[in-house]
Design a protein around this motif. Structure first.
Motif, short mmCIF file in Angstrom:
data_model
loop_
_atom_site.label_atom_id
_atom_site.label_comp_id
_atom_site.label_asym_id
_atom_site.label_seq_id
_atom_site.Cartn_x
_atom_site.Cartn_y
_atom_site.Cartn_z
N GLN A 47 0.83 -1.20 0.00
CA GLN A 47 0.00 0.00 0.00
C GLN A 47 0.86 1.25 0.00
OE1 GLN A 47 -3.51 0.17 -0.22
NE2 GLN A 47 -2.81 2.24 -0.72
N ALA A 48 1.95 1.21 0.75
CA ALA A 48 2.85 2.36 0.78
C ALA A 48 3.46 2.60 -0.61
CB ALA A 48 3.96 2.14 1.81
N ALA A 49 3.79 1.51 -1.30
CA ALA A 49 4.36 1.64 -2.64
C ALA A 49 3.34 2.23 -3.60
CB ALA A 49 4.84 0.27 -3.13
N VAL A 54 1.10 7.04 -6.73
CA VAL A 54 0.06 8.06 -6.92
C VAL A 54 0.66 9.46 -6.74
CG1 VAL A 54 -2.09 8.99 -6.03
CG2 VAL A 54 -1.81 6.52 -6.28
N GLU A 55 1.50 9.62 -5.72
CA GLU A 55 2.15 10.91 -5.49
C GLU A 55 3.06 11.29 -6.67
OE1 GLU A 55 4.17 10.81 -1.77
OE2 GLU A 55 2.34 10.54 -0.58
N ASP A 91 7.35 6.10 -16.44
CA ASP A 91 7.96 5.30 -15.38
C ASP A 91 6.91 4.83 -14.36
OD1 ASP A 91 10.40 5.67 -16.58
OD2 ASP A 91 11.02 7.31 -15.26
N VAL A 92 5.98 5.72 -14.04
CA VAL A 92 4.94 5.35 -13.08
C VAL A 92 4.05 4.26 -13.66
CG1 VAL A 92 2.89 6.17 -11.85
CG2 VAL A 92 4.94 7.60 -11.94
N GLN A 99 3.39 -3.50 -9.74
CA GLN A 99 3.15 -3.35 -8.30
C GLN A 99 1.81 -3.94 -7.89
OE1 GLN A 99 4.97 -2.18 -5.62
NE2 GLN A 99 3.20 -3.01 -4.53
N ARG A 100 1.83 -4.88 -6.97
CA ARG A 100 0.60 -5.47 -6.44
C ARG A 100 -0.25 -4.38 -5.80
NH1 ARG A 100 -1.88 -10.00 -4.54
NH2 ARG A 100 -2.88 -9.89 -2.49
N GLY A 101 -1.54 -4.37 -6.18
CA GLY A 101 -2.47 -3.42 -5.59
C GLY A 101 -2.59 -2.11 -6.33
#
Length: 516
Positions: A47-49, A54-55, A91-92, A99-101
Motif C-alpha cells: 500500500q505504501a508503494a 500516486v504521489e 515510469d509510473v 506493483q501489487r495493488g
C-alpha cells in the motif's frame, strides 16, 4: 499555412504530443492485460508503494501543466520540462503494472484531465478524443496522434476515413490484400519505416499531415526500400520521377548523388507535392493520391471537368488508369491498418531503432557489415536498415575507415562486438573479398592438387589495359570485381575520388592494371 493544424498539436509541444499518445497507449494496453485486482487486503508495504506511485503521478501532472504554461509564454525550457514530465508518467505506468495493488484505471484519471484541459482550451475547435475504456472502441483511434490523422481525412465530412474503410468495398479489398497475399510486404514496410521514421515523419508532422498517410504512400510505393527504382524511372522511398523530383528540390547534388533516394529529402518533397495537389484539388485526399500516381495534369483536368465529384464517382473514377484506381484504395488501406492493427489481429513488427552515429574503425562495405552483424533481434538482418539510413553508398562500396554512418544503438553495439576482430569479422572480410574467377582452372595449368597457391598462379592472367562502359546499377567495386582489379587502384587511375567513388551509367572506365 499548413493544410491541417490540430489544436492538440498546438497545446501539446512537438514531440511531447507523440510521447503523450504513446504513454496513454501503453497505460491502456497494460490495463487491458492486467486482470481485475483481487479484493483481498494488500500488505502495508504494498500500500505504501502504491501511495508513492500516486504521489509521483500527481507530481508529474503538475510538472507537465507548468511546462504548458511556460510554452504559452514562449519559454523554450517548457519543451524539455514537458518531456521530462511525460517520462516520469511512463515510469509510473511501468511501475504500476508491476506493483501489487496498483489500479490502472485510477492512473487513467491523470490522462483524462490532461485531455479535457486541451479540449477546454480549444472548445468548439477540437476533435473530441475520449479516454480508452476496455471493450469500448480501438485504443489507437483514441490517442491524439490518431485523432489528428482521422481529422485530416474526415474534416467537414468530406473524407470520413472510418466510414470509407468500413463501407467502401475497394478499400476493404485493399485491406484484404494487405492482410493476405501482401502481408509480408506490409510487415517489411513497417519494419523499414521504423528505422527511417525520425527522418521522414517530422516533415509530415510540421505540415499537419497524418503519419498514417506517409506510411500508406511509402508502403505502396516502395515497401520502404530507399533504393527502389521502377521501370518508368521513379526512384526512392516515395518514388519520384526525375522531372517531378527536380521541381521539388530533388536530384543530383554536388557529389552526383540523386537525393530522390534520401528518405529525409524525399519525405520533405512529398509533403510539398501533396500540399500543392490538395490546394488544387479542393483538399480531396483521394484525388491528391490519384495525382501522385496517375499524374497531376490528368487529375487537374478530371477535377475541373467534374466539379464537386469525389474520386469514387463513376464518371470520374473510370477516367483514371487501372493502376491509379488500384493505388488509391491500397494506400488508404495501408494507412488504416497502420492506425488500427488490433482490429484485424495484426501484430506489426517492432524493432530497436534508437538512432546513433557509427564510426567505422576499419574499411568495410555494407555487405561486410551485414555478415558480421548477424541478425540478432531482427529476422532479415541489418542490410536494409544500413542501406536505408546511408543511401549514398551501394552495398558493395568499400567505405573508408573513419566514415560516420547512420545506424542504431543495437547495430553499433553489434559492430563493436563482432565486426572489428574475431572469427566472424574475419569470415565477413573473407566472403566479401572472394573472387569467383579464382575458382576457374585454366586448361594446361599445372598445380598441385588442393594447393591454394598453385591454383592462384594457374588462374592469374597477365595484367592488361582496356576500357569499359559503366552499366546501370554498377559501382566501382562491382566493376573491379568483374575484371579482377583493385577497386582503389581502379578509382585512382580514373580520377574517381573517395569516399563516394561516384560513377554514372555510360561513363567510360579505363581498366588499367586489371586482369581481363
Amino acid at each position: 499555412m499548413p493544410f491541417f493544424s490540430s489544436p492538440l498539436s498546438r497545446n501539446f509541444p512537438g514531440r511531447s504530443s507523440v510521447r503523450f499518445a504513446r504513454t496513454l497507449a501503453s497505460l491502456a494496453l497494460v490495463s487491458i492485460a492486467c486482470t481485475a485486482f483481487d479484493a483481498e487486503a494488500i500488505s502495508r508495504r504494498d500500500q505504501a508503494a502504491v501511495d508513492a506511485l500516486v504521489e509521483r503521478m500527481t507530481a508529474a501532472e503538475e510538472k507537465y501543466l507548468d511546462a504548458i504554461v511556460k510554452l504559452g509564454n514562449a519559454d523554450p525550457a517548457g519543451t524539455e520540462q514537458a518531456n521530462e514530465a511525460l517520462e516520469d508518467m511512463e515510469d509510473v505506468v511501468q511501475a504500476c503494472s508491476e506493483q501489487r495493488g496498483c489500479s490502472m484505471p485510477s492512473m487513467m484519471v491523470t490522462f483524462k484531465r490532461l485531455l479535457k484541459q486541451s479540449a477546454d482550451a480549444e472548445a468548439g475547435d477540437l476533435v473530441v478524443v475520449e479516454a480508452y475504456e476496455p471493450g469500448h472502441g480501438n485504443l489507437l483511434h483514441d490517442v491524439p496522434e490518431a485523432a489528428r490523422a482521422a481529422a485530416l481525412l474526415a474534416s467537414d465530412d468530406r473524407h470520413q476515413f472510418d466510414r470509407m474503410v468500413r463501407y467502401n468495398p475497394a478499400v476493404q479489398e485493399g485491406i484484404r490484400r494487405w492482410l493476405t497475399d501482401m502481408r509480408d510486404d506490409l510487415m517489411t514496410s513497417h519494419e523499414n519505416y521504423q528505422y527511417m521514421r525520425h527522418l521522414m515523419w517530422p516533415h509530415y508532422e510540421r505540415a499537419g499531415l497524418p503519419e498514417a498517410l506517409l506510411f500508406g504512400i511509402m508502403a505502396k510505393e516502395s515497401n520502404g526500400r530507399v533504393h527502389s527504382t521502377s521501370r518508368a524511372g521513379a526512384a526512392g522511398p516515395m518514388q519520384f520521377m526525375y522531372a517531378t523530383g527536380k521541381r521539388f528540390g530533388l536530384g543530383e547534388d554536388s557529389t552526383g548523388f540523386d537525393t530522390r533516394y534520401d528518405p529525409y529529402a524525399a519525405s520533405g518533397a512529398s509533403v510539398a507535392y501533396l500540399n500543392e495537389r490538395l490546394r488544387e484539388l479542393n483538399n480531396d485526399i483521394e484525388m491528391a493520391l490519384a495525382a501522385y500516381n496517375g499524374g497531376e495534369g490528368r487529375a487537374r483536368r478530371i477535377h475541373r471537368e467534374n466539379p464537386g465529384q469525389s474520386f469514387w464517382n463513376e464518371g470520374l473514377y473510370h477516367q483514371f488508369p487501372p493502376e491509379t484506381r488500384d493505388y488509391v484504395p491500397m494506400v488508404i488501406a495501408a494507412a488504416w491498418l497502420f492506425l488500427h492493427p488490433d482490429e484485424y489481429g495484426l501484430s506489426l513488427p517492432r524493432v530497436d531503432v534508437k538512432p546513433t552515429a557509427l564510426r567505422l574503425e576499419q574499411p568495410a562495405s555494407i555487405y561486410q557489415l551485414t555478415i558480421c552483424l548477424g541478425n540478432r533481434g531482427v529476422r532479415d538482418g541489418y542490410m536494409r536498415a544500413l542501406r536505408n539510413l546511408n543511401p549514398r553508398y551501394q552495398a558493395d562500396d568499400v567505405i573508408p575507415a573513419g566514415t560516420i554512418l547512420s545506424a542504431t544503438t543495437r547495430i553499433a553495439g553489434l559492430y563493436r562486438r563482432h565486426c572489428l576482430d574475431g572469427r566472424r569479422a574475419e569470415l565477413a572480410r573473407t566472403l566479401v573479398a572472394s573472387d569467383p574467377t579464382a575458382a576457374i582452372v585454366r586448361a594446361g595449368a599445372a598445380s598441385p592438387a588442393g594447393s591454394a597457391a598453385g591454383t592462384a598462379a594457374a588462374v592469374a592472367p597477365p595484367r592488361q589495359t582496356g576500357s569499359y562502359k559503366v552499366q546501370r546499377g554498377e559501382t566501382i567495386t562491382s566493376i573491379a570485381r568483374k575484371f579482377g582489379c583493385n577497386a582503389r587502384e581502379l578509382a585512382a587511375a580514373n580520377g574517381i575520388r573517395a569516399p563516394r567513388f561516384t560513377i554514372r551509367p555510360g561513363q567510360t572506365i579505363e581498366l588499367s592494371g586489371c586482369r581481363l
